[in-house]
Design a protein around this motif. Structure first.
Motif, PDB file in Angstrom:
ATOM      1  N   ALA A  17      -0.430  12.857   6.666  1.00 12.03           N
ATOM      2  CA  ALA A  17      -0.673  13.454   5.351  1.00 12.03           C
ATOM      3  C   ALA A  17      -0.622  14.973   5.445  1.00 12.03           C
ATOM      4  O   ALA A  17      -0.019  15.637   4.581  1.00 12.03           O
ATOM      5  CB  ALA A  17      -2.032  12.999   4.805  1.00 12.03           C
ATOM      6  N   HIS A  18      -1.217  15.529   6.479  1.00  9.26           N
ATOM      7  CA  HIS A  18      -1.226  16.986   6.675  1.00  9.26           C
ATOM      8  C   HIS A  18       0.203  17.498   6.868  1.00  9.26           C
ATOM      9  O   HIS A  18       0.598  18.499   6.255  1.00  9.26           O
ATOM     10  CB  HIS A  18      -2.096  17.320   7.886  1.00  9.26           C
ATOM     11  CG  HIS A  18      -2.412  18.765   8.039  1.00  9.26           C
ATOM     12  ND1 HIS A  18      -3.361  19.399   7.269  1.00  9.26           N
ATOM     13  CD2 HIS A  18      -1.914  19.716   8.875  1.00  9.26           C
ATOM     14  CE1 HIS A  18      -3.437  20.667   7.624  1.00  9.26           C
ATOM     15  NE2 HIS A  18      -2.565  20.889   8.594  1.00  9.26           N
ATOM     16  N   ALA A  21       2.216  17.183   3.564  1.00 13.39           N
ATOM     17  CA  ALA A  21       1.761  18.192   2.599  1.00 13.39           C
ATOM     18  C   ALA A  21       2.292  19.572   2.987  1.00 13.39           C
ATOM     19  O   ALA A  21       2.753  20.327   2.121  1.00 13.39           O
ATOM     20  CB  ALA A  21       0.233  18.210   2.527  1.00 13.39           C
ATOM     21  N   ALA A  83      -1.382  19.928  -5.184  1.00 13.48           N
ATOM     22  CA  ALA A  83      -1.780  18.696  -4.493  1.00 13.48           C
ATOM     23  C   ALA A  83      -1.594  18.844  -2.984  1.00 13.48           C
ATOM     24  O   ALA A  83      -2.469  18.447  -2.200  1.00 13.48           O
ATOM     25  CB  ALA A  83      -0.973  17.516  -5.016  1.00 13.48           C
ATOM     26  N   ILE A  87      -4.487  18.578  -0.059  1.00 12.54           N
ATOM     27  CA  ILE A  87      -4.332  17.638   1.052  1.00 12.54           C
ATOM     28  C   ILE A  87      -4.368  18.384   2.378  1.00 12.54           C
ATOM     29  O   ILE A  87      -5.029  17.941   3.332  1.00 12.54           O
ATOM     30  CB  ILE A  87      -3.036  16.814   0.899  1.00 12.54           C
ATOM     31  CG1 ILE A  87      -3.167  15.867  -0.287  1.00 12.54           C
ATOM     32  CG2 ILE A  87      -2.717  16.041   2.175  1.00 12.54           C
ATOM     33  CD1 ILE A  87      -1.864  15.217  -0.709  1.00 12.54           C
ATOM     34  N   SER A  91      -7.419  17.537   4.926  1.00 11.55           N
ATOM     35  CA  SER A  91      -7.039  16.913   6.201  1.00 11.55           C
ATOM     36  C   SER A  91      -7.152  17.911   7.347  1.00 11.55           C
ATOM     37  O   SER A  91      -7.552  17.549   8.456  1.00 11.55           O
ATOM     38  CB  SER A  91      -5.620  16.351   6.120  1.00 11.55           C
ATOM     39  OG  SER A  91      -4.677  17.378   5.864  1.00 11.55           O
TER      40      SER A  91
END
Length: 185
Positions: A17-18, A21, A83, A87, A91
């Protein structure tokens, strides 16, 4: 054993996710630099040239379409960037705590991680807090002498976007290097 497997899966999901993003955030900045801003400048030059022709010939309105499409593109991306920022922050904090808990006596890693975080925080600050100030400071102030057009101030921010993207690249590159180093440790 099961708890450590779940924790490992969660950390891997946070890393993904990191990374995604950061990819969205940095990719948008690069796209702005190489595509949107040059298109905006080209449209502005074309509109200026058409206005000069219009004044000289007393013809109707200029035919250059407004900058609305590019503005709409930037507006749509802004939601993705916000967003991605959230994130990355959420994270990133968890990943830092996890990594530093495991790597207690690796000073070089901690310093490199600190530089990565500092570059990211400055870039994010420049896009949020500083960006709001910039929008206020670049509002038209007074008519430019002889043109009747409002003068826009705030030229000190000329290379602001390049700096933000450069800091993002530094942070992203250090993240890639640090993930490789932490795998070896």
């Amino acid at each position: 054993m099961v708890d450590s497997d779940v924790a490992s899966i969660m950390i891997s999901a946070l890393r993904l996710a990191h990374s995604f993003a950061a990819l969205v955030w940095l990719g948008g900045g690069v796209y702005f630099l190489v595509a949107i801003r040059p298109a905006q400048r080209a449209l502005a030059q074309q509109a200026q040239a058409e206005m000069q022709v219009q004044r000289a010939t007393n013809l109707g309105r200029p035919t250059t379409p407004p900058n609305a499409l590019l503005s709409a593109m930037q507006g749509s991306y802004a939601e993705w960037a916000q967003a991605a920022t959230l994130i990355m922050l959420a994270s990133g904090v968890i990943l830092i705590v996890d990594r530093l808990a495991v790597l207690t006596d690796h000073l070089v890693y901690a310093v490199a991680l600190g530089i990565k975080v500092l570059a990211a925080v400055i870039a994010l600050w420049m896009t949020t807090v500083s960006g709001r100030r910039r929008r206020r400071s670049t509002q038209p102030r007074r008519p430019t002498q002889g043109t009747g057009q409002p003068e826009v101030t705030g030229t000190r921010w000329r290379y602001r976007t390049e700096l933000i993207v450069a800091l993002g690249v530094v942070s992203y590159a250090l993240g890639v290097v640090l993930s490789g180093v932490s795998a070896d440790i």
